[in-house]
Design a protein around this motif. Structure first.
Motif, mmCIF file in Angstrom:
data_model
loop_
_atom_site.group_PDB
_atom_site.id
_atom_site.type_symbol
_atom_site.label_atom_id
_atom_site.label_comp_id
_atom_site.label_asym_id
_atom_site.label_seq_id
_atom_site.Cartn_x
_atom_site.Cartn_y
_atom_site.Cartn_z
ATOM 1 N N ARG A 136 33.707 29.229 51.331
ATOM 2 C CA ARG A 136 32.791 29.119 50.188
ATOM 3 C C ARG A 136 32.778 27.665 49.735
ATOM 4 O O ARG A 136 33.750 26.940 49.913
ATOM 5 C CB ARG A 136 33.243 30.031 49.053
ATOM 6 N N GLN A 137 31.659 27.282 49.134
ATOM 7 C CA GLN A 137 31.580 25.942 48.558
ATOM 8 C C GLN A 137 30.673 25.952 47.336
ATOM 9 O O GLN A 137 29.756 26.758 47.259
ATOM 10 C CB GLN A 137 31.074 24.925 49.575
ATOM 11 N N THR A 138 30.998 25.114 46.378
ATOM 12 C CA THR A 138 30.114 24.887 45.243
ATOM 13 C C THR A 138 29.842 23.393 45.216
ATOM 14 O O THR A 138 30.772 22.581 45.305
ATOM 15 C CB THR A 138 30.718 25.338 43.898
ATOM 16 N N VAL A 139 28.576 23.039 45.111
ATOM 17 C CA VAL A 139 28.161 21.641 45.162
ATOM 18 C C VAL A 139 27.417 21.313 43.876
ATOM 19 O O VAL A 139 26.335 21.850 43.630
ATOM 20 C CB VAL A 139 27.273 21.379 46.397
ATOM 21 N N GLY A 140 28.018 20.462 43.060
ATOM 22 C CA GLY A 140 27.394 20.026 41.821
ATOM 23 C C GLY A 140 27.474 21.052 40.713
ATOM 24 O O GLY A 140 27.900 22.190 40.906
ATOM 25 N N VAL A 141 27.040 20.633 39.517
ATOM 26 C CA VAL A 141 27.137 21.494 38.342
ATOM 27 C C VAL A 141 26.132 22.643 38.385
ATOM 28 O O VAL A 141 26.391 23.706 37.805
ATOM 29 C CB VAL A 141 26.983 20.696 37.029
ATOM 30 N N ASN A 142 25.022 22.476 39.067
ATOM 31 C CA ASN A 142 24.022 23.553 39.126
ATOM 32 C C ASN A 142 24.558 24.802 39.816
ATOM 33 O O ASN A 142 24.166 25.916 39.470
ATOM 34 C CB ASN A 142 22.739 23.072 39.794
ATOM 35 N N TRP A 156 35.455 32.381 38.633
ATOM 36 C CA TRP A 156 34.574 33.338 39.317
ATOM 37 C C TRP A 156 34.339 32.914 40.764
ATOM 38 O O TRP A 156 34.411 33.732 41.679
ATOM 39 C CB TRP A 156 33.237 33.462 38.573
ATOM 40 N N GLU A 157 34.062 31.642 40.984
ATOM 41 C CA GLU A 157 33.804 31.139 42.336
ATOM 42 C C GLU A 157 35.035 31.301 43.233
ATOM 43 O O GLU A 157 34.925 31.687 44.389
ATOM 44 C CB GLU A 157 33.358 29.674 42.293
ATOM 45 N N ILE A 158 36.207 31.020 42.681
ATOM 46 C CA ILE A 158 37.446 31.169 43.456
ATOM 47 C C ILE A 158 37.690 32.645 43.764
ATOM 48 O O ILE A 158 38.136 33.004 44.852
ATOM 49 C CB ILE A 158 38.626 30.515 42.708
ATOM 50 N N GLY A 159 37.354 33.509 42.821
ATOM 51 C CA GLY A 159 37.454 34.952 43.054
ATOM 52 C C GLY A 159 36.470 35.423 44.117
ATOM 53 O O GLY A 159 36.803 36.257 44.954
ATOM 54 N N GLU A 160 35.250 34.878 44.091
ATOM 55 C CA GLU A 160 34.248 35.241 45.094
ATOM 56 C C GLU A 160 34.664 34.798 46.501
ATOM 57 O O GLU A 160 34.258 35.400 47.490
ATOM 58 C CB GLU A 160 32.884 34.638 44.736
ATOM 59 N N ALA A 161 35.478 33.760 46.588
ATOM 60 C CA ALA A 161 35.995 33.311 47.880
ATOM 61 C C ALA A 161 37.076 34.264 48.388
ATOM 62 O O ALA A 161 37.484 34.181 49.543
ATOM 63 C CB ALA A 161 36.560 31.894 47.757
ATOM 64 N N GLY A 162 37.545 35.160 47.525
ATOM 65 C CA GLY A 162 38.571 36.115 47.917
ATOM 66 C C GLY A 162 39.988 35.605 47.724
ATOM 67 O O GLY A 162 40.938 36.189 48.235
ATOM 68 N N PHE A 163 40.147 34.535 46.947
ATOM 69 C CA PHE A 163 41.473 33.947 46.761
ATOM 70 C C PHE A 163 42.249 34.594 45.626
ATOM 71 O O PHE A 163 43.473 34.586 45.630
ATOM 72 C CB PHE A 163 41.372 32.450 46.476
ATOM 73 N N VAL A 164 41.559 35.106 44.607
ATOM 74 C CA VAL A 164 42.210 35.677 43.430
ATOM 75 C C VAL A 164 41.471 36.924 42.984
ATOM 76 O O VAL A 164 40.302 37.110 43.306
ATOM 77 C CB VAL A 164 42.273 34.670 42.250
ATOM 78 N N GLN A 165 42.175 37.764 42.248
ATOM 79 C CA GLN A 165 41.562 38.900 41.573
ATOM 80 C C GLN A 165 41.269 38.453 40.154
ATOM 81 O O GLN A 165 42.171 38.145 39.404
ATOM 82 C CB GLN A 165 42.518 40.105 41.553
ATOM 83 N N THR A 166 39.995 38.396 39.811
ATOM 84 C CA THR A 166 39.630 37.971 38.468
ATOM 85 C C THR A 166 39.341 39.188 37.607
ATOM 86 O O THR A 166 38.902 40.217 38.113
ATOM 87 C CB THR A 166 38.421 37.006 38.498
ATOM 88 N N GLU A 167 39.606 39.057 36.331
ATOM 89 C CA GLU A 167 39.335 40.141 35.402
ATOM 90 C C GLU A 167 37.995 39.939 34.694
ATOM 91 O O GLU A 167 37.663 40.670 33.770
ATOM 92 C CB GLU A 167 40.472 40.250 34.393
ATOM 93 N N LEU A 168 37.240 38.948 35.138
ATOM 94 C CA LEU A 168 35.934 38.690 34.534
ATOM 95 C C LEU A 168 34.998 39.844 34.884
ATOM 96 O O LEU A 168 34.904 40.241 36.046
ATOM 97 C CB LEU A 168 35.363 37.368 35.039
ATOM 98 N N PRO A 169 34.287 40.394 33.892
ATOM 99 C CA PRO A 169 33.443 41.567 34.144
ATOM 100 C C PRO A 169 32.173 41.269 34.946
ATOM 101 O O PRO A 169 31.639 42.139 35.614
ATOM 102 C CB PRO A 169 33.087 42.062 32.741
ATOM 103 N N ARG A 170 31.702 40.012 34.871
ATOM 104 C CA ARG A 170 30.476 39.660 35.586
ATOM 105 C C ARG A 170 30.456 38.157 35.837
ATOM 106 O O ARG A 170 31.232 37.412 35.252
ATOM 107 C CB ARG A 170 29.242 40.082 34.796
ATOM 108 N N ASN A 171 29.528 37.734 36.682
ATOM 109 C CA ASN A 171 29.358 36.324 36.996
ATOM 110 C C ASN A 171 28.940 35.572 35.728
ATOM 111 O O ASN A 171 27.854 35.808 35.207
ATOM 112 C CB ASN A 171 28.286 36.188 38.080
#
Length: 178
Positions: A136-142, A156-171
């Motif tokens: 996964r990659q994120t490029v810039g603030v957008n 959220w992005e790190i969670g989407e990469a599958g590295f952590v379990q986040t407790e955030l309910p949504r993006n």
């Protein structure tokens, strides 16, 4: 002292072939020693995967620190520029996340050291690797919803990469930040 260690000491203490627990009982001894070895390996693997801070790397260290970080180790590579507002802000957020998610390896590298000529408009950039693959990659603030991004957006992005379990309910950056 645990039970396994006591059993090993008892067995090794009577190493005479004609006594119980002697060399005729070698398979039982090897089972106990193998159990100890496996237990210690599990302990070492658990210790080795504790990071907790951002590691500064150079281009020459990239392969050893990122691509060869270890089996199933998630690595977040932060491309930054000195005296760049969004890079400084991202570093603060990543320091907090590194302390929160100690099993993820966080590295930082100057954008020009990593990719010569890399445009400032692409900063901050996060590259997320696992098992020698860019996942996964994120490029810039957008990519994080705009200039008003925060720690939840990065988590959220790190969670989407599958590295952590986040407790955030949504993006958190599903809707653009102001």
């Amino acid at each position: 002292e645990d039970v396994t260690s006591q059993r090993v000491r008892e067995r090794l203490g009577s190493a005479h072939p004609d006594q119980p627990g002697g060399s005729d009982d070698a398979s039982a001894d090897s089972d106990v020693l193998e159990g100890l070895r496996m237990k210690r390996l599990r302990e070492l693997k658990g210790e080795a995967r504790q990071f907790g801070s951002i590691i500064s790397i150079t281009n020459a260290e990239f392969i050893s620190e990122v691509n060869r970080a270890g089996e199933e180790v998630g690595v977040v590579v932060f491309l930054f520029k000195q005296r760049h507002y969004h890079s400084q802000y991202m570093r603060v957020l990543l320091e907090k996340l590194a302390r929160k998610f100690k099993r993820v390896k966080f590295c930082q590298i100057g954008h020009d050291d990593c990719i010569p000529g890399y445009p400032d408009t692409n900063l901050p950039t996060l590259l997320m690797y696992k098992n020698d693959d860019l996942v996964r990659q994120t490029v810039g603030v957008n990519a994080l919803g705009g200039a008003g991004y925060g720690i939840d957006d990065v988590e959220w992005e790190i969670g989407e990469a599958g590295f952590v379990q986040t407790e955030l309910p949504r993006n958190p950056h599903a809707q653009r930040h102001r």
